[in-house]
Design an enzyme around this catalytic site. Sequence first.
Site, PDB file in Angstrom:
ATOM      1  N   THR A  16       0.817  -1.210   0.000  1.00  0.00           N
ATOM      2  CA  THR A  16       0.000   0.000   0.000  1.00  0.00           C
ATOM      3  C   THR A  16       0.849   1.257   0.000  1.00  0.00           C
ATOM      4  O   THR A  16       1.979   1.250   0.515  1.00  0.00           O
ATOM      5  CB  THR A  16      -0.908  -0.016   1.252  1.00  0.00           C
ATOM      6  OG1 THR A  16      -1.484   1.279   1.427  1.00  0.00           O
ATOM      7  CG2 THR A  16      -0.123  -0.342   2.524  1.00  0.00           C
ATOM      8  N   GLU A  21       0.360   3.560   1.925  1.00  0.00           N
ATOM      9  CA  GLU A  21       0.421   4.041   3.307  1.00  0.00           C
ATOM     10  C   GLU A  21       1.774   3.774   3.958  1.00  0.00           C
ATOM     11  O   GLU A  21       2.087   4.350   5.000  1.00  0.00           O
ATOM     12  CB  GLU A  21      -0.715   3.434   4.146  1.00  0.00           C
ATOM     13  CG  GLU A  21      -2.073   3.840   3.623  1.00  0.00           C
ATOM     14  CD  GLU A  21      -3.208   3.683   4.616  1.00  0.00           C
ATOM     15  OE1 GLU A  21      -2.953   3.451   5.812  1.00  0.00           O
ATOM     16  OE2 GLU A  21      -4.366   3.788   4.189  1.00  0.00           O
ATOM     17  N   SER A  65      -0.343   0.388   8.689  1.00  0.00           N
ATOM     18  CA  SER A  65       0.713   0.664   7.704  1.00  0.00           C
ATOM     19  C   SER A  65       2.071   0.196   8.204  1.00  0.00           C
ATOM     20  O   SER A  65       2.914  -0.216   7.399  1.00  0.00           O
ATOM     21  CB  SER A  65       0.720   2.141   7.305  1.00  0.00           C
ATOM     22  OG  SER A  65       0.836   2.972   8.418  1.00  0.00           O
ATOM     23  N   LYS A 115       2.220  -3.428   7.320  1.00  0.00           N
ATOM     24  CA  LYS A 115       2.435  -3.636   5.875  1.00  0.00           C
ATOM     25  C   LYS A 115       3.885  -3.284   5.508  1.00  0.00           C
ATOM     26  O   LYS A 115       4.499  -3.949   4.671  1.00  0.00           O
ATOM     27  CB  LYS A 115       1.466  -2.764   5.059  1.00  0.00           C
ATOM     28  CG  LYS A 115      -0.001  -3.157   5.166  1.00  0.00           C
ATOM     29  CD  LYS A 115      -0.329  -4.516   4.566  1.00  0.00           C
ATOM     30  CE  LYS A 115      -0.238  -4.555   3.067  1.00  0.00           C
ATOM     31  NZ  LYS A 115      -0.652  -5.898   2.540  1.00  0.00           N
ATOM     32  N   PRO A 169     -20.417   9.710   8.758  1.00  0.00           N
ATOM     33  CA  PRO A 169     -19.433  10.273   9.694  1.00  0.00           C
ATOM     34  C   PRO A 169     -18.138  10.711   9.002  1.00  0.00           C
ATOM     35  O   PRO A 169     -17.293   9.886   8.673  1.00  0.00           O
ATOM     36  CB  PRO A 169     -19.156   9.089  10.640  1.00  0.00           C
ATOM     37  CG  PRO A 169     -19.407   7.864   9.807  1.00  0.00           C
ATOM     38  CD  PRO A 169     -20.396   8.230   8.739  1.00  0.00           C
TER      39      PRO A 169
HETATM   40  P1  NAD Z   1     -10.021  -7.113   2.535  1.00  0.00           P
HETATM   41  O1  NAD Z   1      -9.981  -6.809   3.979  1.00  0.00           O
HETATM   42  O2  NAD Z   1     -11.248  -6.817   1.762  1.00  0.00           O
HETATM   43  O3  NAD Z   1      -9.680  -8.665   2.299  1.00  0.00           O
HETATM   44  C1  NAD Z   1      -8.681  -9.337   2.997  1.00  0.00           C
HETATM   45  C2  NAD Z   1      -8.849 -10.835   2.727  1.00  0.00           C
HETATM   46  O4  NAD Z   1      -7.769 -11.526   3.386  1.00  0.00           O
HETATM   47  C3  NAD Z   1     -10.143 -11.419   3.287  1.00  0.00           C
HETATM   48  O5  NAD Z   1     -10.731 -12.285   2.345  1.00  0.00           O
HETATM   49  C4  NAD Z   1      -9.695 -12.188   4.529  1.00  0.00           C
HETATM   50  O6  NAD Z   1     -10.529 -13.286   4.857  1.00  0.00           O
HETATM   51  C5  NAD Z   1      -8.303 -12.630   4.106  1.00  0.00           C
HETATM   52  N1  NAD Z   1      -7.441 -12.890   5.270  1.00  0.00           N
HETATM   53  C6  NAD Z   1      -7.235 -12.085   6.332  1.00  0.00           C
HETATM   54  N2  NAD Z   1      -6.379 -12.670   7.199  1.00  0.00           N
HETATM   55  C7  NAD Z   1      -6.026 -13.867   6.651  1.00  0.00           C
HETATM   56  C8  NAD Z   1      -5.171 -14.920   7.059  1.00  0.00           C
HETATM   57  N3  NAD Z   1      -4.516 -14.861   8.224  1.00  0.00           N
HETATM   58  N4  NAD Z   1      -5.042 -15.991   6.256  1.00  0.00           N
HETATM   59  C9  NAD Z   1      -5.722 -16.067   5.072  1.00  0.00           C
HETATM   60  N5  NAD Z   1      -6.552 -15.107   4.655  1.00  0.00           N
HETATM   61  C10 NAD Z   1      -6.713 -14.015   5.428  1.00  0.00           C
HETATM   62  O7  NAD Z   1      -8.752  -6.358   1.920  1.00  0.00           O
HETATM   63  P2  NAD Z   1      -8.591  -5.620   0.520  1.00  0.00           P
HETATM   64  O8  NAD Z   1      -9.065  -4.229   0.634  1.00  0.00           O
HETATM   65  O9  NAD Z   1      -9.093  -6.505  -0.540  1.00  0.00           O
HETATM   66  O10 NAD Z   1      -6.983  -5.559   0.443  1.00  0.00           O
HETATM   67  C11 NAD Z   1      -6.247  -6.655  -0.093  1.00  0.00           C
HETATM   68  C12 NAD Z   1      -4.766  -6.333  -0.021  1.00  0.00           C
HETATM   69  O11 NAD Z   1      -4.498  -5.120  -0.740  1.00  0.00           O
HETATM   70  C13 NAD Z   1      -4.272  -6.073   1.415  1.00  0.00           C
HETATM   71  O12 NAD Z   1      -2.993  -6.647   1.531  1.00  0.00           O
HETATM   72  C14 NAD Z   1      -4.197  -4.552   1.521  1.00  0.00           C
HETATM   73  O13 NAD Z   1      -3.192  -4.172   2.422  1.00  0.00           O
HETATM   74  C15 NAD Z   1      -3.816  -4.185   0.096  1.00  0.00           C
HETATM   75  N6  NAD Z   1      -4.258  -2.859  -0.358  1.00  0.00           N
HETATM   76  C16 NAD Z   1      -5.558  -2.453  -0.203  1.00  0.00           C
HETATM   77  C17 NAD Z   1      -5.950  -1.213  -0.709  1.00  0.00           C
HETATM   78  C18 NAD Z   1      -7.396  -0.742  -0.587  1.00  0.00           C
HETATM   79  O14 NAD Z   1      -7.678   0.408  -0.944  1.00  0.00           O
HETATM   80  N7  NAD Z   1      -8.322  -1.554  -0.145  1.00  0.00           N
HETATM   81  C19 NAD Z   1      -5.023  -0.381  -1.344  1.00  0.00           C
HETATM   82  C20 NAD Z   1      -3.691  -0.814  -1.457  1.00  0.00           C
HETATM   83  C21 NAD Z   1      -3.329  -2.069  -0.975  1.00  0.00           C
HETATM   84  O1  DAU Z   2      -4.149   4.089   0.563  1.00  0.00           O
HETATM   85  C1  DAU Z   2      -4.380   2.706   0.507  1.00  0.00           C
HETATM   86  C2  DAU Z   2      -5.173   2.272   1.727  1.00  0.00           C
HETATM   87  O2  DAU Z   2      -6.490   2.787   1.528  1.00  0.00           O
HETATM   88  C3  DAU Z   2      -5.191   0.771   1.915  1.00  0.00           C
HETATM   89  O3  DAU Z   2      -3.897   0.321   2.195  1.00  0.00           O
HETATM   90  C4  DAU Z   2      -6.140   0.382   3.054  1.00  0.00           C
HETATM   91  O4  DAU Z   2      -6.241  -1.025   3.134  1.00  0.00           O
HETATM   92  C5  DAU Z   2      -7.504   0.971   2.773  1.00  0.00           C
HETATM   93  O5  DAU Z   2      -8.374   0.702   3.855  1.00  0.00           O
HETATM   94  C6  DAU Z   2      -7.412   2.485   2.558  1.00  0.00           C
HETATM   95  O6  DAU Z   2      -7.038   3.169   3.765  1.00  0.00           O
HETATM   96  P1  DAU Z   2      -7.743   4.544   4.216  1.00  0.00           P
HETATM   97  O7  DAU Z   2      -7.614   4.692   5.672  1.00  0.00           O
HETATM   98  O8  DAU Z   2      -7.287   5.675   3.359  1.00  0.00           O
HETATM   99  O9  DAU Z   2      -9.264   4.193   3.771  1.00  0.00           O
HETATM  100  P2  DAU Z   2     -10.679   4.448   4.503  1.00  0.00           P
HETATM  101  O10 DAU Z   2     -11.723   4.089   3.521  1.00  0.00           O
HETATM  102  O11 DAU Z   2     -10.727   3.846   5.854  1.00  0.00           O
HETATM  103  O12 DAU Z   2     -10.678   6.039   4.685  1.00  0.00           O
HETATM  104  C7  DAU Z   2     -10.559   6.912   3.573  1.00  0.00           C
HETATM  105  C8  DAU Z   2     -10.554   8.338   4.117  1.00  0.00           C
HETATM  106  O13 DAU Z   2     -11.852   8.636   4.653  1.00  0.00           O
HETATM  107  C9  DAU Z   2      -9.574   8.560   5.264  1.00  0.00           C
HETATM  108  O14 DAU Z   2      -9.045   9.884   5.169  1.00  0.00           O
HETATM  109  C10 DAU Z   2     -10.440   8.438   6.516  1.00  0.00           C
HETATM  110  C11 DAU Z   2     -11.792   8.964   6.054  1.00  0.00           C
HETATM  111  N1  DAU Z   2     -12.971   8.359   6.702  1.00  0.00           N
HETATM  112  C12 DAU Z   2     -13.056   6.989   6.718  1.00  0.00           C
HETATM  113  C13 DAU Z   2     -14.136   6.374   7.317  1.00  0.00           C
HETATM  114  C14 DAU Z   2     -14.227   4.868   7.358  1.00  0.00           C
HETATM  115  C15 DAU Z   2     -13.979   9.151   7.220  1.00  0.00           C
HETATM  116  O15 DAU Z   2     -13.911  10.395   7.164  1.00  0.00           O
HETATM  117  N2  DAU Z   2     -15.044   8.526   7.830  1.00  0.00           N
HETATM  118  C16 DAU Z   2     -15.165   7.181   7.895  1.00  0.00           C
HETATM  119  O16 DAU Z   2     -16.164   6.685   8.483  1.00  0.00           O
END
Ligand code: NAD
Ligand code: DAU
Length: 341
Positions: A126, A128, A152, A155, A206
Amino acid sequence: MQRIIVTGGCGFIGSNFVRHLLATDPGLAIVNIDKLTYAGNPENLADIESDSRYTFRQGDICDAAFIDGVLGEGPIDAVVNFAAESHVDRSILDSGPFIQTNIVGTQVLLDAARKREVPRYVQVSTDEVYGSLGDEGFFTEETPLAPNSPYSASKTSADLLVRSYCHTFDFPGIITRCSNNYGPYQFPEKLLPLFISKLMADESVPVYGDGKNVRDWIHVLDHCRGIEAAMRKGQIGEVYNFGGKCEMQNIALTKLLLKLLDKPESLITYVKDRPGHDLRYAIDCSKAERELGWAPQVTFEEGLNDTILWYQDHTAWVDRIKSGEYMKYYEQQYGERMSET
Ligand code: NAD
Ligand code: DAU
């Protein structure tokens, strides 16, 4: 037939990745390892369950014997590690599972992949890990690592483990770092699906702090195409950033959602800020464009409209999630915050 192992394939990005690869590459078989935590939902892949090229193995990436067993079942062309605890707010409430899955789980996968001589390992990381930007500048692959949340930091630790295995053991690791994803199947604890589903129910949303924090939004399919490009064409030992070139303040995004869903601004509630809240993320993805021939394809306007439509068409999917463990978390995270304002 090429055979790849995906971990965390029942989550948001992993399920989109599995679906994308099976739809675009008939010569590929995928084994999905997922523990099915609160965020893992087999329903996310219900449409491809019967595809003979897809195998699901429920289990924990921290379980070395299980992982070694699955990796030993046949030849593997690549491991792509999505499995993680992924929500920053949960890592502030309890960092334990993040240390376990994100760090120990990665170490277990690295050791198993080394032992089985897997030719390619992709660590999905990520932006982050780079910490927070001020008003100017972008994260490049050279930006010093400066994680600010337990999520973070975990990660970053995993990235450093991958780096160390590449350096010490000539391990074939590649790291990808992406900005905020949005799109179908995202768990409704993250900003966009949380706000869309709440606004659809005429509930208030929120916004943390003053809402001026900036995120760089990328459609999940563009991220999946980037990971695929890194898996197929990336140089071993390298890091590739992916971003959507779409920076937006949270409050501007919230107001855009209100407009698209035709809801009043009175549904915005400003709540106590996230502790240590990173101000701004913005990605320089020119290395991936140059070296992988990748570029984001989905415009934010098109992607956001499609995402809203997806949530409107999948209210039962959201309702089923919200009927489980979710409400306990929601109360812990937002109960006090919402009543303070
Ligand atoms: P998510 O939380 O939606 O999914 C995580 C998945 O991992 C789930 O299916 C969960 O069951 C599985 N999991 C958790 N712990 C486990 C374990 N111990 N063994 C096996 N499986 C396990 O996450 P996401 O948003 O799809 O993110 C996927 C990857 O991408 C993560 O590594 C996250 O750090 C990275 N990432 C996410 C974002 C984002 O914006 N969501 C951005 C950049 C990177
Ligand atoms: O940048 C990549 C990351 O993006 C990934 O590595 C993470 O897995 C993913 O969860 C995401 O992290 P953020 O913390 O940026 O995402 P989130 O959706 O939680 O929040 C986005 C922004 O919105 C952040 O500035 C916090 C704010 N926020 C979030 C929530 C859940 C709010 O203001 N209110 C809320 O209720």
